[in-house]
Design a protein around this motif. Structure first.
Motif, PDB file in Angstrom:
ATOM      1  N   HIS A 181      30.765  31.440  39.388  1.00  0.00           N
ATOM      2  CA  HIS A 181      32.109  31.215  38.861  1.00  0.00           C
ATOM      3  C   HIS A 181      32.958  32.491  38.953  1.00  0.00           C
ATOM      4  CE1 HIS A 181      30.346  27.520  37.143  1.00  0.00           C
ATOM      5  NE2 HIS A 181      31.581  27.085  37.111  1.00  0.00           N
ATOM      6  N   SER A 182      32.344  33.638  38.714  1.00  0.00           N
ATOM      7  CA  SER A 182      33.056  34.909  38.847  1.00  0.00           C
ATOM      8  C   SER A 182      33.475  35.151  40.293  1.00  0.00           C
ATOM      9  CB  SER A 182      32.178  36.065  38.355  1.00  0.00           C
ATOM     10  OG  SER A 182      31.869  35.927  36.991  1.00  0.00           O
ATOM     11  N   ALA A 183      32.561  34.855  41.224  1.00  0.00           N
ATOM     12  CA  ALA A 183      32.858  35.047  42.656  1.00  0.00           C
ATOM     13  C   ALA A 183      33.990  34.121  43.099  1.00  0.00           C
ATOM     14  CB  ALA A 183      31.603  34.788  43.484  1.00  0.00           C
ATOM     15  N   ALA A 184      33.948  32.863  42.651  1.00  0.00           N
ATOM     16  CA  ALA A 184      35.008  31.914  43.009  1.00  0.00           C
ATOM     17  C   ALA A 184      36.344  32.356  42.424  1.00  0.00           C
ATOM     18  CB  ALA A 184      34.643  30.513  42.502  1.00  0.00           C
ATOM     19  N   THR A 185      36.305  32.854  41.194  1.00  0.00           N
ATOM     20  CA  THR A 185      37.527  33.321  40.540  1.00  0.00           C
ATOM     21  C   THR A 185      38.142  34.489  41.298  1.00  0.00           C
ATOM     22  OG1 THR A 185      36.792  32.592  38.348  1.00  0.00           O
ATOM     23  CG2 THR A 185      38.438  34.349  38.417  1.00  0.00           C
ATOM     24  N   MET A 186      37.339  35.493  41.602  1.00  0.00           N
ATOM     25  CA  MET A 186      37.867  36.667  42.318  1.00  0.00           C
ATOM     26  C   MET A 186      38.355  36.293  43.701  1.00  0.00           C
ATOM     27  SD  MET A 186      38.032  39.282  40.403  1.00  0.00           S
ATOM     28  CE  MET A 186      38.180  40.706  41.495  1.00  0.00           C
ATOM     29  N   ASN A 187      37.627  35.400  44.385  1.00  0.00           N
ATOM     30  CA  ASN A 187      38.049  34.975  45.718  1.00  0.00           C
ATOM     31  C   ASN A 187      39.426  34.316  45.667  1.00  0.00           C
ATOM     32  OD1 ASN A 187      37.499  34.278  48.615  1.00  0.00           O
ATOM     33  ND2 ASN A 187      37.692  32.206  47.785  1.00  0.00           N
ATOM     34  N   TYR A 188      39.608  33.425  44.691  1.00  0.00           N
ATOM     35  CA  TYR A 188      40.885  32.725  44.604  1.00  0.00           C
ATOM     36  C   TYR A 188      42.023  33.668  44.206  1.00  0.00           C
ATOM     37  CZ  TYR A 188      44.652  29.632  43.476  1.00  0.00           C
ATOM     38  OH  TYR A 188      45.890  29.039  43.463  1.00  0.00           O
ATOM     39  N   LEU A 189      41.795  34.525  43.229  1.00  0.00           N
ATOM     40  CA  LEU A 189      42.859  35.416  42.771  1.00  0.00           C
ATOM     41  C   LEU A 189      43.242  36.433  43.843  1.00  0.00           C
ATOM     42  CD1 LEU A 189      41.832  36.067  39.055  1.00  0.00           C
ATOM     43  CD2 LEU A 189      43.490  34.422  39.953  1.00  0.00           C
ATOM     44  N   ARG A 190      42.250  36.907  44.587  1.00  0.00           N
ATOM     45  CA  ARG A 190      42.568  37.835  45.684  1.00  0.00           C
ATOM     46  C   ARG A 190      43.393  37.135  46.768  1.00  0.00           C
ATOM     47  NH1 ARG A 190      39.525  42.703  45.626  1.00  0.00           N
ATOM     48  NH2 ARG A 190      37.563  42.675  44.468  1.00  0.00           N
ATOM     49  N   SER A 191      43.028  35.905  47.089  1.00  0.00           N
ATOM     50  CA  SER A 191      43.783  35.180  48.128  1.00  0.00           C
ATOM     51  C   SER A 191      45.182  34.833  47.631  1.00  0.00           C
ATOM     52  CB  SER A 191      43.035  33.922  48.569  1.00  0.00           C
ATOM     53  OG  SER A 191      42.974  32.970  47.522  1.00  0.00           O
ATOM     54  N   TYR A 192      45.304  34.535  46.328  1.00  0.00           N
ATOM     55  CA  TYR A 192      46.634  34.228  45.773  1.00  0.00           C
ATOM     56  C   TYR A 192      47.550  35.442  45.851  1.00  0.00           C
ATOM     57  CZ  TYR A 192      50.368  33.638  42.422  1.00  0.00           C
ATOM     58  OH  TYR A 192      51.611  33.613  41.836  1.00  0.00           O
ATOM     59  N   THR A 193      47.051  36.609  45.456  1.00  0.00           N
ATOM     60  CA  THR A 193      47.918  37.787  45.489  1.00  0.00           C
ATOM     61  C   THR A 193      48.250  38.185  46.927  1.00  0.00           C
ATOM     62  OG1 THR A 193      45.976  39.235  45.299  1.00  0.00           O
ATOM     63  CG2 THR A 193      47.147  38.702  43.274  1.00  0.00           C
ATOM     64  N   ALA A 194      47.322  37.927  47.857  1.00  0.00           N
ATOM     65  CA  ALA A 194      47.563  38.299  49.259  1.00  0.00           C
ATOM     66  C   ALA A 194      48.496  37.332  49.971  1.00  0.00           C
ATOM     67  CB  ALA A 194      46.227  38.360  50.011  1.00  0.00           C
ATOM     68  N   SER A 195      48.350  36.029  49.714  1.00  0.00           N
ATOM     69  CA  SER A 195      49.053  35.043  50.544  1.00  0.00           C
ATOM     70  C   SER A 195      49.616  33.851  49.783  1.00  0.00           C
ATOM     71  CB  SER A 195      48.082  34.505  51.617  1.00  0.00           C
ATOM     72  OG  SER A 195      47.484  35.546  52.337  1.00  0.00           O
ATOM     73  N   GLY A 196      49.628  33.895  48.461  1.00  0.00           N
ATOM     74  CA  GLY A 196      50.092  32.745  47.688  1.00  0.00           C
ATOM     75  C   GLY A 196      51.605  32.677  47.553  1.00  0.00           C
ATOM     76  N   ASP A 197      52.080  31.635  46.878  1.00  0.00           N
ATOM     77  CA  ASP A 197      53.503  31.465  46.593  1.00  0.00           C
ATOM     78  C   ASP A 197      53.842  32.292  45.354  1.00  0.00           C
ATOM     79  OD1 ASP A 197      56.080  30.699  46.077  1.00  0.00           O
ATOM     80  OD2 ASP A 197      55.586  28.636  45.487  1.00  0.00           O
ATOM     81  N   HIS A 198      54.620  33.351  45.536  1.00  0.00           N
ATOM     82  CA  HIS A 198      54.895  34.274  44.444  1.00  0.00           C
ATOM     83  C   HIS A 198      56.214  33.991  43.736  1.00  0.00           C
ATOM     84  CE1 HIS A 198      52.145  37.131  46.896  1.00  0.00           C
ATOM     85  NE2 HIS A 198      51.436  36.381  46.076  1.00  0.00           N
ATOM     86  N   LEU A 199      56.928  32.946  44.151  1.00  0.00           N
ATOM     87  CA  LEU A 199      58.189  32.623  43.488  1.00  0.00           C
ATOM     88  C   LEU A 199      58.000  32.316  41.999  1.00  0.00           C
ATOM     89  CD1 LEU A 199      61.228  32.353  43.950  1.00  0.00           C
ATOM     90  CD2 LEU A 199      60.867  29.914  44.449  1.00  0.00           C
ATOM     91  N   PRO A 200      56.968  31.511  41.613  1.00  0.00           N
ATOM     92  CA  PRO A 200      56.759  31.267  40.178  1.00  0.00           C
ATOM     93  C   PRO A 200      56.478  32.542  39.389  1.00  0.00           C
ATOM     94  CG  PRO A 200      55.515  29.691  41.494  1.00  0.00           C
ATOM     95  CD  PRO A 200      56.016  30.742  42.433  1.00  0.00           C
ATOM     96  N   LEU A 201      55.897  33.515  40.077  1.00  0.00           N
ATOM     97  CA  LEU A 201      55.573  34.782  39.436  1.00  0.00           C
ATOM     98  C   LEU A 201      56.843  35.524  39.011  1.00  0.00           C
ATOM     99  CD1 LEU A 201      53.260  36.734  38.749  1.00  0.00           C
ATOM    100  CD2 LEU A 201      53.427  37.627  41.063  1.00  0.00           C
ATOM    101  N   GLN A 202      57.905  35.363  39.786  1.00  0.00           N
ATOM    102  CA  GLN A 202      59.167  36.042  39.484  1.00  0.00           C
ATOM    103  C   GLN A 202      59.931  35.381  38.340  1.00  0.00           C
ATOM    104  OE1 GLN A 202      60.112  35.850  43.944  1.00  0.00           O
ATOM    105  NE2 GLN A 202      61.335  37.596  43.290  1.00  0.00           N
ATOM    106  N   THR A 203      59.533  34.174  37.982  1.00  0.00           N
ATOM    107  CA  THR A 203      60.267  33.408  36.977  1.00  0.00           C
ATOM    108  C   THR A 203      59.621  33.570  35.607  1.00  0.00           C
ATOM    109  OG1 THR A 203      60.758  31.799  38.729  1.00  0.00           O
ATOM    110  CG2 THR A 203      61.242  31.142  36.453  1.00  0.00           C
ATOM    111  N   VAL A 204      60.139  34.496  34.824  1.00  0.00           N
ATOM    112  CA  VAL A 204      59.635  34.723  33.468  1.00  0.00           C
ATOM    113  C   VAL A 204      60.276  33.687  32.546  1.00  0.00           C
ATOM    114  CG1 VAL A 204      59.511  36.333  31.532  1.00  0.00           C
ATOM    115  CG2 VAL A 204      59.310  37.187  33.894  1.00  0.00           C
ATOM    116  N   GLY A 205      59.450  32.862  31.922  1.00  0.00           N
ATOM    117  CA  GLY A 205      59.963  31.782  31.079  1.00  0.00           C
ATOM    118  C   GLY A 205      60.292  32.253  29.669  1.00  0.00           C
TER     119      GLY A 205
END
Length: 463
Positions: A181-205
């Motif tokens: 589960h730790s490996a899957a988590t790190m894999n996904y988070l690394r791929s998100y920061t490298a190539s994910g959609d970052h527009l939601p990240l810019q939107t502070v609610g």
């Protein structure tokens, strides 16, 4: 020799061999075994346990030594007041929450809290998540009484046993599940920061903060953050957990050059219940090269702290040791000045961090749920900030238990006016209560506004 080779080597020694090495007196990844142990699960099936740990010892590390050294550099900067640490996440992660949406939401919150602090204070931030390994928890008692089941083992986190009363037996195969589960988590988070959609990240609610007297200011800052480009540094994060189950930590400790790193996480810390000077946790932590943390609570004596920092950071390396204070609202004044003076006298550089949640637990009168008050959390942070300033010390960051889920109802208060009676609406946690998205975002705004950049401070003084 090992010092000539920067490659990683996995510990695959059998249990008996480890015990022999532990008794020789020199530090090895297994030398903790000859010291008193606290809060660790002991398994009935020794053969299965050894099989699981041997397998984990051969699996790839989850992080790299260079990443640990990078974090050490950033923590050193925070210790000098050049940067600010935002660390947060679940009290205890659950295997069931290893889903893309939940992981992304959790990382987004910590990164946004960092963006808010950086935008208002002008200081770059270090974002550290309690994630990809925070599956174990210390408990005050090894057993508890549950209606219909009698006395059963306490829930110590998904790494050790299940929350359901039927699944409370300590099971070593869960350690392997924790790795996956730790490996899957790190894999996904690394791929998100490298190539994910970052527009939601810019939107502070900030919609839930409309009742705040500072709502207009929060909205203005949120719009400004939305207009900024998302840089590589804004996306940089590190993972961390409390290293409690030392046989697991040993299996993920690998040699790199002359040093040994715990490569299950960039940062690991020692809890307030496992920091005894003669205990196994101190022995293990003193030998790894990672940046490390140690919780400092009300029971810590000044002389004890002085000795502890010397043992854990004998080379006086900046960024190596983070002291995570956890006193409770209204209690820091009685203890923190003495702790600061003890560290100054030791001559050991440390990075100070304020854990404003673990000393502020209460039980809700109306429903008996464990909770915390946002006002208590903020009070402790502001008290600690003021004491560091007065004592000529530097608060390097904050450490909170938070969730990116908007609808979670576990902590009372904040501008969203979450009441004690509302706790039952969506109380998810298996362990300690977490601030939800809006409460966490508001906390970041309030902390940042206590240390505004010079331009902002000057503008505020003219009003």
């Amino acid at each position: 020799s090992a010092c000539d080779s920067p490659g990683l080597t996995a510990p695959v020694l059998l249990l008996e061999a480890r015990e022999v090495m532990a008794s020789t007196g020199t530090w090895t990844p297994s030398s903790w075994r000859s010291h008193p142990k606290h809060q660790m699960a002991e398994y009935e099936d020794k053969e299965l346990t050894e099989k699981v740990l041997t397998k984990i010892g051969k699996l790839p590390p989850l992080v790299q030594p260079k990443e640990c050294e990078r974090l050490k550099t950033l923590l050193a900067e925070a210790g000098r007041g050049e940067r600010f640490i935002v660390q947060g996440g679940d009290c205890a992660e659950r295997f069931m929450d290893c889903e893309a949406e939940r992981l992304e939401t959790q990382l987004k919150l910590i990164l946004q809290m960092g963006m808010i602090v950086e935008h208002i204070s002008g200081k770059p931030t270090v974002k550290i998540c309690r994630i990809a390994g925070q599956y174990g928890k210390p408990r005050s008692k090894p057993t508890e009484t549950v209606e219909g089941f009698g006395e059963i083992m306490s829930f110590k986190g998904d790494n050790i046993n299940g929350f359901d009363p039927k699944d409370r037996k300590w099971d070593p195969e869960r350690l392997l599940l924790g790795y996956w589960h730790s490996a899957a988590t790190m894999n996904y988070l690394r791929s998100y920061t490298a190539s994910g959609d970052h527009l939601p990240l810019q939107t502070v609610g900030v919609a839930d903060l409309k009742t705040s007297a500072h709502y207009e200011s929060y909205s203005e800052d949120a719009r400004a953050i939305f207009g900024k480009p998302v840089t590589a540094e804004a996306l940089e994060f590190f993972n961390s957990h409390e290293a409690m189950q030392l046989d697991l930590e040993e299996a993920l400790t690998r040699q790199s050059g002359c040093d040994y790193y715990n490569l299950s996480a960039h940062l690991v810390w020692i809890g307030d219940r496992t920091r005894q000077l003669d205990c196994a946790h101190i022995e293990y932590f003193k030998g790894i090269a990672n940046p490390i943390g140690v919780k400092v609570g009300p029971s810590m004596k000044n002389d004890e702290l002085k000795e502890l920092v010397t043992v854990l950071n004998p080379k006086k390396e900046e960024g190596r040791l983070m002291l995570i204070t956890r006193y409770g609202a209204g209690k820091a004044e009685a203890m923190l000045p003495g702790h600061i003076q003890a560290v100054k006298e030791s001559g050991v550089p440390v990075t100070w961090q304020c854990d404003a949640v673990h000393g502020n637990g209460v039980v809700a009168k109306s429903n008996k749920l464990k909770t915390r008050m946002v006002n208590d959390i903020m009070t402790e942070i502001f008290e600690v900030m003021a004491i560091h300033k007065r004592c000529g010390s530097i608060l390097g960051g904050i450490h909170l238990e938070v969730t990116g889920q908007c609808g979670v109802t576990e902590v009372v208060g904040g501008s969203m006016d979450l009441t004690e009676e509302m706790l039952t609406k969506n109380y998810e946690t298996y362990c300690d209560p977490r601030m939800n998205y809006s409460q966490s975002i508001e906390a970041a705004f309030r902390v940042a506004n206590e240390m505004p950049c010079p331009e902002r401070a000057a503008k505020r003084s003219k009003k």
